[in-house]
Write an enzyme that holds these catalytic residues in place. Structure first.
Site, PDB file in Angstrom:
ATOM      1  N   GLU A 102     -42.339 -27.594 -65.870  1.00 18.46           N
ATOM      2  CA  GLU A 102     -42.090 -26.188 -65.568  1.00 18.46           C
ATOM      3  C   GLU A 102     -41.555 -25.386 -66.749  1.00 18.46           C
ATOM      4  OE1 GLU A 102     -42.686 -24.360 -62.836  1.00 18.46           O
ATOM      5  OE2 GLU A 102     -43.677 -26.064 -61.873  1.00 18.46           O
ATOM      6  N   SER A 470     -33.955 -39.376   0.590  1.00 13.39           N
ATOM      7  CA  SER A 470     -32.968 -40.420   0.904  1.00 13.39           C
ATOM      8  C   SER A 470     -32.069 -40.763  -0.264  1.00 13.39           C
ATOM      9  CB  SER A 470     -33.694 -41.674   1.385  1.00 13.39           C
ATOM     10  OG  SER A 470     -34.356 -41.422   2.607  1.00 13.39           O
TER      11      SER A 470
END
Length: 802
Positions: A102, A470
């Site tokens: 870079e 139930s």
């Protein structure tokens, strides 16, 4: 003549001098104008130039990270995924790679690399367009911190001015550290630490040279060089980075060669959140408490109660169980108007399939034994055994060019030719949910809110209120025990009619098989989920008392105030009902379920810590009696499928009218889990899709895995629990004359003290008092003698109700 010529030349020279003077004045004027314009433009650039001192207050958007029970990262919330690290934490190889590719003169220039700019200008002229900017690392930092990314002359000039100011105020180390924490590196990762985790599932400090070079190659064009999206392109870019490092002297030939030849070993990722419903549950809590800005930008660390191992088991069990139920509902052919999940539609150029993924396939050929299929450029087969749930023969259902959904099971090779092995798949219509708790702490260990979060984010574990059927009954029986009932008490299971005077209606409750079973113990009633006995118990103790018990145990949903409550007619959510069973498992101590242990800021300071709260809501002896009853459900009753696990377990099934909802709630001494299955539109799942058939297999599959390799534990009775042998028919202490005897649990002092001296008086009492027979209807001596010769209660009941 000569004088005339001299005069003419003089006049011409004079005119030239005047013209030259004018040009000089004009050029000077233009120069002054240019200076003023340049000064004005420079003043314009400087006027709105950001204050670089803002860098001192640098506070980028950070990732909020979510950790499991054992502190493993499993989810993140962020606008930008970023974790700040110091420059010393970053390996030298990565710093060198970034500089080499870079900004090779990073340590030499003062913010602007004029040679780099000239090189970029030549490339741009040659390309006939803007292809390279020649920006230094400092300029790139100025751009990402202060400027927009548009490529304009004005932005480039501001970028250069900012770079000069940054270099004048900050060290090279500060600049590089900021850059490495700020730069975007694709897939939502900002900064090198986030990128290291995104690509290699490791910290940046653990990266090797090849991995550093790969990450260093990303800033120029992150998405184009992503190794996930474009692996070949990423390899070429990595080679370029390594070449630059060699040229700049950061590495030697041997290191260069080894790194170039190293294969990518990227993080394995299915692209799916490991616990999507639980993660969303956490997200909502955090956003409600802290707000969205803090949630997505502050870098909070959230330590949860989730057990990733159990979560995976739960998700697998729900997916398997829902698919099995859907298979029983039958295959649905894909038609033109059939909605297909876009994730299943493969690109025509696809040349590799992922194991366990689902795809829309085209039928190439059909035989009686298998179907040959194509997905993109991939081929495979679907054998008969992998679609054995079909109700028709494959050659009848399918033809060439039909489309079907398949799941990839594996790869088969015929020489060098690769083919895939498929199983038949269809997106299930039913849904399922599961919650797993640690009863001793209240930790939510696992949560599954549906079959597929990507298609439905509705969390059925916490957002859906469904009738428990139930599965609510243990609350009725708990209340009954609290108000004096014992497990030896007998209730007559016979037809009963209740009248609603307000609506002038009659209600005739029935049991599941629409039969009545006569004298029934409390244990037998719960083990076999007898509706009539439960309703009679509720009628006896009162609805208000049951609701009070339900609230104490953890039910927060509204409850109906009538006898239908005994059959679970009031909707509850899975989390609250599972927490009720957690009270039974934890000897009557209620630990409210919670999901967040503690929260810290980005620097580790604790902001919130949830203490384990407990409350005694049930006497431990009563809790044990309920556990004893629920163990019986697993051993002898509707939950007996779970016996196959081979552990001490307690549980209860739940089924609602027309098989709309199916539940199984259960626990071991250490873990409690609840399962719900049903249709989102409240329609029937199909005949006989009970809690035992539709829900308990899911629970069993989960518990087998959850308890594997765990030490076997028993439910330990507390002090004050005794056991006594009871005659089933009378509920009295058994003698050697009794034929049907059970050993029952009692709270000391509540056990029966009277011996069962004979069956005749007991039976006579039942027949006269409970059946309300007249004197004329009493049995004669011959009938009583016949009764005494019967071997079992079943024979007796069959005879009595014939």
């Amino acid at each position: 003549m000569q004088s005339y010529m001299n005069m003419t030349m003089f006049k011409k020279n004079k005119k030239k001098r005047k013209l030259k003077t004018k040009i000089i004045y004009l050029l000077f004027g233009l120069f002054v104008v240019c200076v003023f314009i340049g000064a004005g433009y420079l003043n314009y650039l400087l006027k709105d130039l950001p204050d670089i001192k803002e860098i001192d207050n640098y506070s980028p958007s950070l990732t909020t990270k979510i950790y499991s029970r054992d502190d493993r990262l499993f989810a993140q919330f962020a606008v930008e995924k970023r974790t700040l690290v110091s420059l010393s934490y970053i390996p030298e190889a990565l710093k060198s790679a970034i500089i080499a590719v870079e900004d090779s003169h990073f340590y030499e220039h003062h913010g602007i690399d004029f040679m780099g700019i000239m090189r970029a200008m030549l490339k741009n002229i040659k390309a006939g367009g803007f292809v390279e900017g020649g920006s230094t690392i400092t300029q790139q930092l100025a751009r990402v911190l202060f400027l927009n990314p548009r490529k304009t002359i004005t932005r480039k000039l501001r970028e250069a001015l900012l770079a000069l100011k940054i270099e004048n105020n900050y060290s090279k180390g500060d600049i590089l550290e900021l850059y490495l924490n700020q730069v975007y590196l694709a897939h939502g990762a900002y900064g090198v630490e986030a990128a290291a985790h995104a690509y290699f599932d490791k910290s940046v400090k653990s990266l090797n040279l090849a991995e550093c070079a790969m990450i260093a190659g990303l800033p120029k064009a992150p998405n184009n060089y992503s190794p996930i999206r474009h692996p070949e392109r990423a390899k070429k870019r990595r080679k370029h980075v390594l070449d630059r490092m060699l040229i700049e002297g950061f590495i030697n030939e041997k290191q260069h060669e080894q790194a170039i030849n190293q294969e990518f070993v990227l993080k394995e990722s299915s692209g799916k959140n490991q616990a999507p419903y639980f993660t969303e549950y956490i997200r909502r809590q955090l956003e409600q408490k802290y707000g969205s800005t803090v949630l997505y930008r502050s870098g909070r660390k959230v330590y949860t109660t989730l057990d990733l191992r159990l979560q995976n088991f739960a998700q697998d069990a729900i997916a398997w169980g829902v698919e099995e139920l859907d298979h029983r509902q039958g295959y649905r052919l894909i038609k033109e108007n059939t909605k297909i999940n876009p994730h299943f539609i493969a690109d025509k150029s696809l040349d590799e399939l992922k194991i366990n993924d689902k795809y829309l396939a085209s039928v190439e050929n059909v035989t009686s034994d298998e179907i040959f299929l194509r997905v993109g450029n991939c081929f495979g087969r679907l054998p008969k055994e992998n679609m054995n749930w079909l109700r028709s023969k494959p050659e009848v259902l399918f033809k060439t060019d039909d489309q079907i959904l398949v799941k990839v099971l594996g790869i088969e090779y015929n020489g060098e030719q690769k083919k895939y092995l498929f199983s038949l798949y269809q997106t299930p219509k039913p849904q399922g949910a599961m919650v797993v708790l640690d009863p001793a702490t209240g930790y939510i260990l696992a949560m599954v809110g549906g079959y597929d979060f990507s298609t439905s984010k509705f969390n059925r574990a916490i957002q859906a209120r469904r009738q428990p059927g139930s599965a609510f009954k243990p609350i009725i029986y708990t209340t009954s025990l609290l108000y004096g009932t014992t497990l030896a008490d007998i209730t007559l299971d016979t037809a009963v009619i209740y009248k609603d005077n307000s609506m002038d209606e009659e209600w005739k409750p029935v049991n599941y098989y629409e039969r009545f079973y006569g004298p029934t113990t409390i244990r037998d009633a719960l083990e076999h989920s007898r509706n009539v006995v439960t309703i009679k118990l509720l009628k006896k103790i009162g609805v208000k008392k049951v609701i009070k018990t339900a609230r104490a145990l953890g039910i927060k949903s509204p409850l109906v105030r009538d006898l239908s409550l005994a059959l679970g007619s009031s909707g509850v959510n899975l989390l609250e009902l599972t927490s009720v069973y957690g009270v039974f498992a934890n000897d009557g101590l209620r630990k409210p379920p919670f999901s967040i242990r503690y929260v810290t800021d980005s620097k580790g300071k604790i902001l919130e810590q949830n203490e384990k709260v407990e409350e005694r809501v049930l006497d431990e002896k009563v809790a044990y009696l309920i556990t004893s009853l629920l163990r019986g459900v697993v051993e002898h009753g509707t939950g007996r499928r779970a016996k196959q696990i081979g552990r001490e377990l307690a549980g209860k099934t739940g089924t609602t009218n027309k098989y709309i909802d199916a539940w199984f709630m259960g626990y071991s001494p250490d873990i409690v889990a609840g399962v719900w299955v049903g249709m989102d539109n409240n329609t029937s799942m199909g005949h006989a899709e009970t809690g035992s058939r539709a829900a308990s297999p899911i629970w069993i599959r989960f518990m087998k895995e959850a308890l594997m390799d765990k030490p076997i534990k028993d439910f330990v009775p507390p002090k004050g629990i005794i056991r006594a042998s009871i005659d089933i028919a009378s509920g009295l202490l058994a003698t050697d004359k009794c034929k049907n005897i059970i050993t029952e649990d009692f709270i000391n002092g509540t056990q029966p003290h009277k011996l069962c001296d004979s069956h005749r008086p007991t039976i006579d009492k039942f027949l006269k008092v409970d059946l309300d027979l007249s004197e004329e209807e009493q049995l004669n001596e011959e009938e009583l003698s016949k009764l005494e010769d019967m071997d079992s209660k079943e024979d007796y009941l069959e005879w009595v109700f014939d």
